[in-house]
Scaffold this motif. Structure first.
Motif, PDB file in Angstrom:
ATOM      1  N   LYS A  27     -28.272 110.394  56.791  1.00  0.00           N
ATOM      2  CA  LYS A  27     -27.574 110.798  55.342  1.00  0.00           C
ATOM      3  C   LYS A  27     -28.297 110.936  54.174  1.00  0.00           C
ATOM      4  O   LYS A  27     -29.294 109.917  54.418  1.00  0.00           O
ATOM      5  CB  LYS A  27     -26.032 110.432  55.546  1.00  0.00           C
ATOM      6  CG  LYS A  27     -24.690 110.825  56.528  1.00  0.00           C
ATOM      7  CD  LYS A  27     -25.014 111.809  57.386  1.00  0.00           C
ATOM      8  CE  LYS A  27     -24.094 111.888  57.668  1.00  0.00           C
ATOM      9  NZ  LYS A  27     -23.623 112.932  58.419  1.00  0.00           N
ATOM     10  N   LYS A  87     -29.381 110.703  50.483  1.00  0.00           N
ATOM     11  CA  LYS A  87     -28.860 110.188  49.513  1.00  0.00           C
ATOM     12  C   LYS A  87     -27.928 110.777  48.411  1.00  0.00           C
ATOM     13  O   LYS A  87     -28.459 112.110  48.740  1.00  0.00           O
ATOM     14  CB  LYS A  87     -29.871 109.558  48.306  1.00  0.00           C
ATOM     15  CG  LYS A  87     -30.559 109.134  48.916  1.00  0.00           C
ATOM     16  CD  LYS A  87     -31.983 107.964  47.996  1.00  0.00           C
ATOM     17  CE  LYS A  87     -32.610 106.870  48.870  1.00  0.00           C
ATOM     18  NZ  LYS A  87     -33.613 106.362  47.692  1.00  0.00           N
ATOM     19  N   LYS A  88     -26.773 110.312  47.896  1.00  0.00           N
ATOM     20  CA  LYS A  88     -25.962 111.370  47.184  1.00  0.00           C
ATOM     21  C   LYS A  88     -26.123 112.302  45.760  1.00  0.00           C
ATOM     22  O   LYS A  88     -26.103 113.176  46.026  1.00  0.00           O
ATOM     23  CB  LYS A  88     -24.625 110.371  46.857  1.00  0.00           C
ATOM     24  CG  LYS A  88     -23.105 111.255  45.671  1.00  0.00           C
ATOM     25  CD  LYS A  88     -22.164 110.066  45.493  1.00  0.00           C
ATOM     26  CE  LYS A  88     -20.986 111.203  45.141  1.00  0.00           C
ATOM     27  NZ  LYS A  88     -21.043 111.866  44.032  1.00  0.00           N
ATOM     28  N   GLU A  89     -26.896 111.270  45.144  1.00  0.00           N
ATOM     29  CA  GLU A  89     -27.735 112.136  44.219  1.00  0.00           C
ATOM     30  C   GLU A  89     -28.201 112.711  44.305  1.00  0.00           C
ATOM     31  O   GLU A  89     -28.755 114.654  43.485  1.00  0.00           O
ATOM     32  CB  GLU A  89     -28.889 111.189  43.001  1.00  0.00           C
ATOM     33  CG  GLU A  89     -28.742 111.174  41.965  1.00  0.00           C
ATOM     34  CD  GLU A  89     -29.910 110.784  41.172  1.00  0.00           C
ATOM     35  OE1 GLU A  89     -30.012 110.934  39.709  1.00  0.00           O
ATOM     36  OE2 GLU A  89     -29.527 109.250  41.763  1.00  0.00           O
ATOM     37  N   LEU A  96     -27.728 114.952  47.051  1.00  0.00           N
ATOM     38  CA  LEU A  96     -26.969 115.909  47.461  1.00  0.00           C
ATOM     39  C   LEU A  96     -26.851 116.762  46.687  1.00  0.00           C
ATOM     40  O   LEU A  96     -25.566 117.689  47.029  1.00  0.00           O
ATOM     41  CB  LEU A  96     -25.868 115.465  48.106  1.00  0.00           C
ATOM     42  CG  LEU A  96     -25.253 116.335  49.550  1.00  0.00           C
ATOM     43  CD1 LEU A  96     -26.249 117.438  50.417  1.00  0.00           C
ATOM     44  CD2 LEU A  96     -23.860 115.818  50.781  1.00  0.00           C
ATOM     45  N   ASP A  97     -25.902 115.818  45.585  1.00  0.00           N
ATOM     46  CA  ASP A  97     -25.214 116.450  44.034  1.00  0.00           C
ATOM     47  C   ASP A  97     -26.232 117.444  44.009  1.00  0.00           C
ATOM     48  O   ASP A  97     -25.983 118.371  43.126  1.00  0.00           O
ATOM     49  CB  ASP A  97     -24.757 114.859  43.606  1.00  0.00           C
ATOM     50  CG  ASP A  97     -23.343 114.370  43.844  1.00  0.00           C
ATOM     51  OD1 ASP A  97     -23.254 114.647  44.711  1.00  0.00           O
ATOM     52  OD2 ASP A  97     -23.705 113.596  42.983  1.00  0.00           O
TER      53      ASP A  97
END
Length: 276
Positions: free
Chosen positions: A186, A188-190, A192-193
């Motif tokens: 997956k 990284k959230k940052e 993806l944001d």
């Protein structure tokens, strides 16, 4: 010049028949095609049917063959091919209804408009359109035309109906083998944001008129320029993309996404008004 119907007949749903005409929803007239020209004479090149080691042959000596292995063919007479063609029918029977999202976009091939032939057919067409719209389904059937049988889907389209030919299962390649080497990790959230922010900033209602085939436009300009100059010399103009960065292909994905988001904010695109 009035459009020519691709097919005329009736759509049948159980005991209900709707006389319709089907017209192609696309056109290829804007495409630019070239001919091969013999430069010294300026004349168009023609093609001969030639057999290696024998030379040109007569048309009546030509037969169709299907290659079953390298250099080995099953030969078929025109009469044999004609005998297995599907009889063209004037009825398209709707045999199944499915959720629109169930059909993978890979299966869709070519769109056609479905127009009712008269007022009586118009009423029945509207009923079918609204029933499909309410059920959020598309209708499936098989259309027999020009000796072949096509799988088709029918769905609402504005005030009318749209028929789309579908590819059969054996005409579609399974895509997973092309994705085997892609990492399943997956992001990284940052990251993806930032990507989601960029998508939101560039989101707008689809309008095909806002896009054009720049290659076709450039070709038309080149052809027009050479036609006016009547020159046979090559006209080559610079086509470098000033926005294409030079140097290393190694990029910092985080930095690139942040720069893209900030750059898009700075442009402040005009917002579109939503239609009532």
């Amino acid at each position: 010049m009035a459009a020519r119907a691709y097919w005329q007949g009736q759509i049948r749903l159980a005991l209900v028949s709707i006389p319709v005409e089907i017209y192609s929803a696309t056109r290829s007239g804007s495409r630019i095609s070239f001919n091969q020209i013999h430069e010294p004479s300026g004349k168009r090149i023609s093609y001969e049917k030639v057999v290696p080691g024998i030379g040109p042959v007569n048309r009546d000596e030509i037969i169709r063959g299907y290659e079953v292995s390298k250099g080995n063919y099953v030969l078929l007479e025109d009469e044999e091919i004609e005998a297995v063609k599907i009889e063209s029918k004037r009825t398209l029977e709707l045999v199944q209804f499915v959720e629109a999202c169930e059909i993978d976009p890979l299966y869709f091939e070519k769109p056609y408009y479905v127009a009712p032939q008269d007022e009586l057919a118009e009423e029945a067409s509207i009923v079918l359109r609204e029933a499909l719209r309410k059920a959020k389904k598309v209708a499936l059937g098989q259309l027999s035309v020009r000796g072949r049988e096509k799988l088709v889907a029918i769905k609402p389209c504005g005030k009318g109906l749209l028929l789309e030919t579908l590819r059969y299962a054996d005409e579609v390649r399974a895509g997973q083998s092309f994705f085997d080497d892609i990492d399943e990790a997956k992001p990284k959230k940052e990251l993806l944001d930032l990507a989601n922010t960029l998508i939101e900033q560039k989101s707008a209602p689809f309008d095909a008129g806002e896009f054009e085939d720049r290659y076709a436009q450039a070709l038309k300009k080149l052809i027009d320029k050479k036609a006016k100059s009547k020159s046979k010399k090559a006209v080559i103009e610079g086509v470098d993309d000033p926005d294409t960065p030079s140097g290393s292909n190694v990029i910092d994905l985080m930095a690139a996404l942040k720069e893209s988001v900030e750059g898009d904010k700075a442009k402040k695109p005009a917002t579109r008004k939503k239609s009532a």
